[in-house]
Design a protein around this motif. Structure first.
Motif, PDB file in Angstrom:
ATOM      1  N   PRO A  79       0.828  -1.221   0.000  1.00  0.00           N
ATOM      2  CA  PRO A  79       0.000   0.000   0.000  1.00  0.00           C
ATOM      3  C   PRO A  79       0.861   1.269   0.000  1.00  0.00           C
ATOM      4  N   LEU A  80       1.589   1.463  -1.110  1.00  0.00           N
ATOM      5  CA  LEU A  80       2.528   2.579  -1.171  1.00  0.00           C
ATOM      6  C   LEU A  80       2.242   3.559  -2.304  1.00  0.00           C
ATOM      7  N   GLN A  81       1.166   3.310  -3.065  1.00  0.00           N
ATOM      8  CA  GLN A  81       0.734   4.353  -3.994  1.00  0.00           C
ATOM      9  C   GLN A  81       0.100   5.478  -3.180  1.00  0.00           C
ATOM     10  N   LEU A  82       0.053   6.677  -3.749  1.00  0.00           N
ATOM     11  CA  LEU A  82      -0.481   7.820  -3.001  1.00  0.00           C
ATOM     12  C   LEU A  82      -1.899   7.543  -2.518  1.00  0.00           C
ATOM     13  N   CYS A  83      -2.728   6.974  -3.385  1.00  0.00           N
ATOM     14  CA  CYS A  83      -4.118   6.727  -2.993  1.00  0.00           C
ATOM     15  C   CYS A  83      -4.224   5.584  -1.989  1.00  0.00           C
ATOM     16  N   SER A  84      -3.314   4.602  -2.066  1.00  0.00           N
ATOM     17  CA  SER A  84      -3.299   3.532  -1.061  1.00  0.00           C
ATOM     18  C   SER A  84      -2.908   4.091   0.304  1.00  0.00           C
ATOM     19  N   ILE A  85      -1.914   4.957   0.301  1.00  0.00           N
ATOM     20  CA  ILE A  85      -1.511   5.619   1.545  1.00  0.00           C
ATOM     21  C   ILE A  85      -2.667   6.446   2.084  1.00  0.00           C
ATOM     22  N   SER A  86      -3.342   7.179   1.202  1.00  0.00           N
ATOM     23  CA  SER A  86      -4.501   7.979   1.603  1.00  0.00           C
ATOM     24  C   SER A  86      -5.592   7.109   2.196  1.00  0.00           C
ATOM     25  N   LEU A  87      -5.818   5.940   1.591  1.00  0.00           N
ATOM     26  CA  LEU A  87      -6.862   5.029   2.074  1.00  0.00           C
ATOM     27  C   LEU A  87      -6.590   4.615   3.522  1.00  0.00           C
ATOM     28  N   TYR A  88      -5.357   4.227   3.811  1.00  0.00           N
ATOM     29  CA  TYR A  88      -5.026   3.814   5.178  1.00  0.00           C
ATOM     30  C   TYR A  88      -5.082   5.000   6.141  1.00  0.00           C
ATOM     31  N   ASN A 169       6.321  14.594   1.333  1.00  0.00           N
ATOM     32  CA  ASN A 169       7.675  14.510   0.794  1.00  0.00           C
ATOM     33  C   ASN A 169       8.519  13.506   1.576  1.00  0.00           C
ATOM     34  N   LEU A 170       8.343  13.460   2.885  1.00  0.00           N
ATOM     35  CA  LEU A 170       9.057  12.466   3.694  1.00  0.00           C
ATOM     36  C   LEU A 170       8.605  11.053   3.328  1.00  0.00           C
ATOM     37  N   ILE A 171       7.298  10.891   3.131  1.00  0.00           N
ATOM     38  CA  ILE A 171       6.765   9.593   2.696  1.00  0.00           C
ATOM     39  C   ILE A 171       7.352   9.222   1.338  1.00  0.00           C
ATOM     40  N   ALA A 172       7.429  10.220   0.429  1.00  0.00           N
ATOM     41  CA  ALA A 172       7.951   9.973  -0.920  1.00  0.00           C
ATOM     42  C   ALA A 172       9.402   9.500  -0.880  1.00  0.00           C
ATOM     43  N   VAL A 173      10.201  10.055   0.026  1.00  0.00           N
ATOM     44  CA  VAL A 173      11.605   9.632   0.161  1.00  0.00           C
ATOM     45  C   VAL A 173      11.669   8.159   0.558  1.00  0.00           C
ATOM     46  N   ILE A 174      10.840   7.762   1.521  1.00  0.00           N
ATOM     47  CA  ILE A 174      10.817   6.370   1.969  1.00  0.00           C
ATOM     48  C   ILE A 174      10.364   5.451   0.838  1.00  0.00           C
ATOM     49  N   VAL A 175       9.318   5.878   0.118  1.00  0.00           N
ATOM     50  CA  VAL A 175       8.784   5.073  -0.985  1.00  0.00           C
ATOM     51  C   VAL A 175       9.809   4.966  -2.106  1.00  0.00           C
ATOM     52  N   PHE A 176      10.535   6.043  -2.388  1.00  0.00           N
ATOM     53  CA  PHE A 176      11.572   6.025  -3.432  1.00  0.00           C
ATOM     54  C   PHE A 176      12.637   4.971  -3.115  1.00  0.00           C
ATOM     55  N   ILE A 177      13.054   4.920  -1.859  1.00  0.00           N
ATOM     56  CA  ILE A 177      14.056   3.935  -1.447  1.00  0.00           C
ATOM     57  C   ILE A 177      13.503   2.516  -1.593  1.00  0.00           C
ATOM     58  N   VAL A 182      12.794  -3.013  -4.301  1.00  0.00           N
ATOM     59  CA  VAL A 182      11.917  -4.087  -4.798  1.00  0.00           C
ATOM     60  C   VAL A 182      11.599  -3.951  -6.286  1.00  0.00           C
ATOM     61  N   GLY A 183      12.169  -2.937  -6.954  1.00  0.00           N
ATOM     62  CA  GLY A 183      11.917  -2.754  -8.377  1.00  0.00           C
ATOM     63  C   GLY A 183      10.507  -2.327  -8.699  1.00  0.00           C
ATOM     64  N   ALA A 184       9.958  -1.432  -7.879  1.00  0.00           N
ATOM     65  CA  ALA A 184       8.567  -1.001  -8.038  1.00  0.00           C
ATOM     66  C   ALA A 184       8.484   0.431  -8.566  1.00  0.00           C
ATOM     67  N   ASN A 185       7.249   0.885  -8.770  1.00  0.00           N
ATOM     68  CA  ASN A 185       7.015   2.253  -9.228  1.00  0.00           C
ATOM     69  C   ASN A 185       5.921   2.909  -8.388  1.00  0.00           C
TER      70      ASN A 185
END
Length: 239
Positions: A79-88, A169-177, A182-185
């Protein structure tokens, strides 16, 4: 309707079924606004928990659908897409009524989820399960934030906007790493969406990421404006 055959249920941007989903979604938002002053304590609670159930079921069924079709993948289903994060965040927000979660949820949801409804990253059209799950999930996200604003009367300040921008932006940094690991987008931080989207007009990778920062600030500012004007109007009326 539960299979993974894209060609059996192709999704077409702004097709009749897509436009219908947009109309129903915005109709529900307008409907919530119209009934905002007619909800009692019990009806407010029923509405809140219905939204929680919709959020939980939409996410659970999405994960189950991938799993039973043997397509579940760490590069797709976290659950790391923006909308998935929003859902949680919206689940937590509704249950706890935490104001800080509301700040982040509102700005993330009212940009990401609304844009997703209008220009979805979706490959399955009507009447596939994924079509209904996608639009119900994103609509529930938006309605949850509007519920807190219109029904619970939560409001936002300029600092709310800044806190939400910094948090995302902090969430985005974690997701980028995690994307690199895991080779995701997730959050489209590795490349653009495959479907047509507004990101297509923001330049090539990685420059569109900088453009997204500017777009986010503009959208956040537009979302904050109604709160700003209402606060100023209230101050004038109290004079």
């Amino acid at each position: 309707m539960m299979n993974f055959r894209y060609e059996d249920y192709p999704f077409e941007l702004f097709s009749v079924s897509h436009v219908a989903a947009i109309i129903v979604s915005f109709g529900c938002m307008i409907g919530l606004y119209l009934i905002r002053n007619h909800l009692s304590g019990r009806s407010k609670s029923v509405l809140k928990w219905n939204l929680v159930v919709l959020l939980v079921l939409s996410e659970a069924l999405f994960q189950i659908w991938y799993f039973i079709n043997d397509y579940w993948d760490v590069a797709i289903n976290l659950p790391l897409q923006l909308c998935s994060i929003s859902l949680y965040l919206c689940m937590i927000m509704l249950i706890t009524k935490n104001y800080r979660i509301y700040e982040i949820s509102f700005f993330a949801s009212m940009t990401g989820a609304v844009i997703a409804i209008v220009t979805p990253e979706l490959f399955f059209g009507f009447p596939h399960f994924r079509y209904f799950q996608f639009f119900i999930a994103h609509l529930a996200i938006v309605l949850s934030c509007l519920y807190m604003t219109w029904i619970e009367c939560y409001t936002l300040t300029f600092r709310s906007m800044l806190r939400a921008f910094i948090a995302l932006n902090l969430i985005a940094v974690i997701v980028f790493i995690l994307n690199k690991l895991v080779g995701a987008n997730y959050m489209f931080l590795s490349h653009k969406p495959y479907n047509a989207s507004p990101i297509d007009y923001l330049g090539e990778y990685p420059w569109y990421l900088l453009s997204l920062e500017g777009v986010a600030l503009i959208l956040f500012s537009l979302l904050y404006l109604p709160f700003y004007f209402l606060r100023n109007r209230k101050s004038i009326d109290e004079l």
